[in-house]
Design a protein around this motif. Structure first.
Motif, PDB file in Angstrom:
ATOM      1  N   PRO A   1      -8.982  -4.260   2.610  1.00  0.00           N
ATOM      2  CA  PRO A   1      -8.302  -5.429   2.043  1.00  0.00           C
ATOM      3  C   PRO A   1      -6.881  -5.568   2.571  1.00  0.00           C
ATOM      4  O   PRO A   1      -6.258  -4.576   2.960  1.00  0.00           O
ATOM      5  CB  PRO A   1      -8.300  -5.137   0.543  1.00  0.00           C
ATOM      6  N   SER A   2      -6.397  -6.803   2.552  1.00  0.00           N
ATOM      7  CA  SER A   2      -5.001  -7.047   2.926  1.00  0.00           C
ATOM      8  C   SER A   2      -4.107  -6.424   1.859  1.00  0.00           C
ATOM      9  O   SER A   2      -4.573  -6.082   0.754  1.00  0.00           O
ATOM     10  CB  SER A   2      -4.746  -8.545   3.007  1.00  0.00           C
ATOM     11  N   LEU A   3      -2.823  -6.315   2.153  1.00  0.00           N
ATOM     12  CA  LEU A   3      -1.889  -5.742   1.171  1.00  0.00           C
ATOM     13  C   LEU A   3      -1.830  -6.575  -0.114  1.00  0.00           C
ATOM     14  O   LEU A   3      -1.890  -6.004  -1.215  1.00  0.00           O
ATOM     15  CB  LEU A   3      -0.500  -5.615   1.814  1.00  0.00           C
ATOM     16  N   PRO A   4      -1.759  -7.924  -0.030  1.00  0.00           N
ATOM     17  CA  PRO A   4      -1.761  -8.702  -1.285  1.00  0.00           C
ATOM     18  C   PRO A   4      -3.010  -8.466  -2.128  1.00  0.00           C
ATOM     19  O   PRO A   4      -2.929  -8.348  -3.353  1.00  0.00           O
ATOM     20  CB  PRO A   4      -1.688 -10.157  -0.799  1.00  0.00           C
ATOM     21  N   LEU A   5      -4.176  -8.362  -1.472  1.00  0.00           N
ATOM     22  CA  LEU A   5      -5.415  -8.134  -2.235  1.00  0.00           C
ATOM     23  C   LEU A   5      -5.427  -6.717  -2.820  1.00  0.00           C
ATOM     24  O   LEU A   5      -5.866  -6.509  -3.953  1.00  0.00           O
ATOM     25  CB  LEU A   5      -6.645  -8.382  -1.355  1.00  0.00           C
ATOM     26  N   ALA A   6      -4.937  -5.751  -2.051  1.00  0.00           N
ATOM     27  CA  ALA A   6      -4.863  -4.372  -2.551  1.00  0.00           C
ATOM     28  C   ALA A   6      -3.978  -4.316  -3.796  1.00  0.00           C
ATOM     29  O   ALA A   6      -4.300  -3.613  -4.769  1.00  0.00           O
ATOM     30  CB  ALA A   6      -4.321  -3.454  -1.464  1.00  0.00           C
ATOM     31  N   PHE A   7      -2.884  -5.071  -3.802  1.00  0.00           N
ATOM     32  CA  PHE A   7      -2.010  -5.108  -4.982  1.00  0.00           C
ATOM     33  C   PHE A   7      -2.714  -5.775  -6.163  1.00  0.00           C
ATOM     34  O   PHE A   7      -2.545  -5.349  -7.309  1.00  0.00           O
ATOM     35  CB  PHE A   7      -0.702  -5.841  -4.660  1.00  0.00           C
ATOM     36  N   ARG A   8      -3.497  -6.822  -5.886  1.00  0.00           N
ATOM     37  CA  ARG A   8      -4.248  -7.478  -6.973  1.00  0.00           C
ATOM     38  C   ARG A   8      -5.243  -6.496  -7.591  1.00  0.00           C
ATOM     39  O   ARG A   8      -5.413  -6.438  -8.804  1.00  0.00           O
ATOM     40  CB  ARG A   8      -4.988  -8.722  -6.455  1.00  0.00           C
ATOM     41  N   ILE A   9      -5.917  -5.731  -6.728  1.00  0.00           N
ATOM     42  CA  ILE A   9      -6.882  -4.729  -7.204  1.00  0.00           C
ATOM     43  C   ILE A   9      -6.155  -3.670  -8.036  1.00  0.00           C
ATOM     44  O   ILE A   9      -6.606  -3.287  -9.117  1.00  0.00           O
ATOM     45  CB  ILE A   9      -7.619  -4.079  -6.001  1.00  0.00           C
ATOM     46  N   SER A  10      -5.019  -3.238  -7.525  1.00  0.00           N
ATOM     47  CA  SER A  10      -4.221  -2.227  -8.218  1.00  0.00           C
ATOM     48  C   SER A  10      -3.795  -2.708  -9.604  1.00  0.00           C
ATOM     49  O   SER A  10      -3.893  -1.968 -10.587  1.00  0.00           O
ATOM     50  CB  SER A  10      -2.988  -1.909  -7.350  1.00  0.00           C
ATOM     51  N   ARG A  11      -3.333  -3.956  -9.692  1.00  0.00           N
ATOM     52  CA  ARG A  11      -2.897  -4.510 -10.984  1.00  0.00           C
ATOM     53  C   ARG A  11      -4.083  -4.672 -11.941  1.00  0.00           C
ATOM     54  O   ARG A  11      -3.976  -4.413 -13.129  1.00  0.00           O
ATOM     55  CB  ARG A  11      -2.188  -5.850 -10.776  1.00  0.00           C
ATOM     56  N   LEU A  12      -5.230  -5.102 -11.385  1.00  0.00           N
ATOM     57  CA  LEU A  12      -6.412  -5.318 -12.227  1.00  0.00           C
ATOM     58  C   LEU A  12      -6.872  -4.031 -12.887  1.00  0.00           C
ATOM     59  O   LEU A  12      -7.194  -3.997 -14.076  1.00  0.00           O
ATOM     60  CB  LEU A  12      -7.548  -5.929 -11.387  1.00  0.00           C
ATOM     61  N   PHE A  13      -6.898  -2.952 -12.119  1.00  0.00           N
ATOM     62  CA  PHE A  13      -7.350  -1.665 -12.649  1.00  0.00           C
ATOM     63  C   PHE A  13      -6.207  -0.844 -13.252  1.00  0.00           C
ATOM     64  O   PHE A  13      -6.432   0.275 -13.736  1.00  0.00           O
ATOM     65  CB  PHE A  13      -8.060  -0.860 -11.548  1.00  0.00           C
ATOM     66  N   GLU A  14      -4.996  -1.397 -13.187  1.00  0.00           N
ATOM     67  CA  GLU A  14      -3.798  -0.731 -13.730  1.00  0.00           C
ATOM     68  C   GLU A  14      -3.664   0.691 -13.191  1.00  0.00           C
ATOM     69  O   GLU A  14      -3.472   1.657 -13.952  1.00  0.00           O
ATOM     70  CB  GLU A  14      -3.826  -0.745 -15.272  1.00  0.00           C
ATOM     71  N   MET A  15      -3.797   0.782 -11.870  1.00  0.00           N
ATOM     72  CA  MET A  15      -3.681   2.076 -11.198  1.00  0.00           C
ATOM     73  C   MET A  15      -2.880   1.891  -9.912  1.00  0.00           C
ATOM     74  O   MET A  15      -2.922   0.802  -9.329  1.00  0.00           O
ATOM     75  CB  MET A  15      -5.071   2.615 -10.807  1.00  0.00           C
ATOM     76  N   PRO A  16      -2.172   2.938  -9.452  1.00  0.00           N
ATOM     77  CA  PRO A  16      -1.485   2.825  -8.161  1.00  0.00           C
ATOM     78  C   PRO A  16      -2.491   2.653  -7.022  1.00  0.00           C
ATOM     79  O   PRO A  16      -3.621   3.157  -7.118  1.00  0.00           O
ATOM     80  CB  PRO A  16      -0.739   4.162  -8.020  1.00  0.00           C
ATOM     81  N   ILE A  17      -2.072   1.966  -5.965  1.00  0.00           N
ATOM     82  CA  ILE A  17      -2.967   1.703  -4.824  1.00  0.00           C
ATOM     83  C   ILE A  17      -3.550   3.003  -4.256  1.00  0.00           C
ATOM     84  O   ILE A  17      -4.743   3.079  -3.953  1.00  0.00           O
ATOM     85  CB  ILE A  17      -2.215   0.925  -3.716  1.00  0.00           C
ATOM     86  N   GLU A  18      -2.697   4.037  -4.161  1.00  0.00           N
ATOM     87  CA  GLU A  18      -3.170   5.291  -3.537  1.00  0.00           C
ATOM     88  C   GLU A  18      -4.198   6.034  -4.390  1.00  0.00           C
ATOM     89  O   GLU A  18      -4.860   6.951  -3.900  1.00  0.00           O
ATOM     90  CB  GLU A  18      -1.989   6.209  -3.177  1.00  0.00           C
ATOM     91  N   GLU A  19      -4.347   5.628  -5.655  1.00  0.00           N
ATOM     92  CA  GLU A  19      -5.404   6.247  -6.479  1.00  0.00           C
ATOM     93  C   GLU A  19      -6.739   5.500  -6.313  1.00  0.00           C
ATOM     94  O   GLU A  19      -7.772   5.960  -6.773  1.00  0.00           O
ATOM     95  CB  GLU A  19      -4.996   6.255  -7.956  1.00  0.00           C
ATOM     96  N   ILE A  20      -6.674   4.346  -5.688  1.00  0.00           N
ATOM     97  CA  ILE A  20      -7.896   3.563  -5.451  1.00  0.00           C
ATOM     98  C   ILE A  20      -8.341   3.710  -3.993  1.00  0.00           C
ATOM     99  O   ILE A  20      -9.519   3.894  -3.712  1.00  0.00           O
ATOM    100  CB  ILE A  20      -7.662   2.074  -5.786  1.00  0.00           C
TER     101      ILE A  20
END
Lengths: 142, 65
Positions: free
Chosen positions: B40-59
């Motif tokens: 995923p692009s960085l904006p989408l990765a951030f959306r995923i991170s916010r949705l799951f309420e987890m840091p990007i590196e944990e996903i």
């Protein structure tokens, strides 16, 4: 583009609404293209017969170009990043195909083993490669 | 790139379509990310991170095994 209706719907419902909007947009675009294509064919015949001034034909061609540009701009604002990537890969592979096919054919003609380059055939083949690449990626071959 | 998207989605009993709707992408995009065919692009990765309420590196994990 999230509105009040979207915020209360489930993810599946939101996805269905967006997908249906997108299909309606594509259907509208294809319908408009078909009507414009028929109109252009009809008016070009009238132009050839001398029943239509050149400016009107150019005006219709300009309208087609503007419409196509708007449709492409709007399309890429509606699709997600995966579809953009599929389109970019299809465009890249097809332009490489064109850059190889046209000079190879010209070289083969130059040495006398092939007929003269048929540019419309090269255009159609390039379009075919583009559609095939995009379709294969859509089928999951990434 | 390896990711835990499928596990996180399963933990919430979400279908791919449900997740796609929440992320404003197509179901095919969710599937491509889960199977590692699309990063995923960085904006989408951030959306995923916010949705799951987890840091990007944990996903997502960019280290290769």
């Amino acid at each position: 583009m999230t509105d009040m209706t979207d915020s209360v719907n489930s993810g599946e419902t939101r996805m269905k609404i967006r997908r249906n909007r997108f299909y309606r947009f594509v259907a509208l675009g294809m319908g408009a293209s078909a009507i414009l294509g028929i109109a252009l064919g009809y008016t070009s015949d009238m132009f050839t017969d001398g029943r239509l001034p050149a400016w009107l034909l150019f005006a219709l061609l300009a309208l087609a170009l503007v419409g196509c540009t708007w449709f492409c701009w709007s399309y890429f604002h509606r699709v997600d990043e995966l579809d953009v990537m599929d389109n970019l890969w299809a465009a890249l592979i097809s332009i490489y195909f064109y850059m190889a096919a046209a000079p190879i054919w010209w070289l083969l003609h130059d040495v006398g083993v092939a007929p003269e380059v048929n540019h419309f055939a090269v255009y159609l083949a390039t379009l075919g490669v583009n559609i095939a690449t995009y379709s294969l990626r859509k089928l999951g071959l990434r | 790139m390896n990711n835990r998207l499928k596990v996180l989605r399963a933990e919430r009993n979400w279908s791919q379509a449900e997740l796609a709707g929440r992320l404003d992408v197509s179901r095919q995009a969710v599937n491509a990310i889960e199977t590692g065919k699309h990063d995923p692009s960085l904006p989408l990765a951030f959306r995923i991170s916010r949705l799951f309420e987890m840091p990007i590196e944990e996903i997502f994990d960019d280290r290769h095994d």
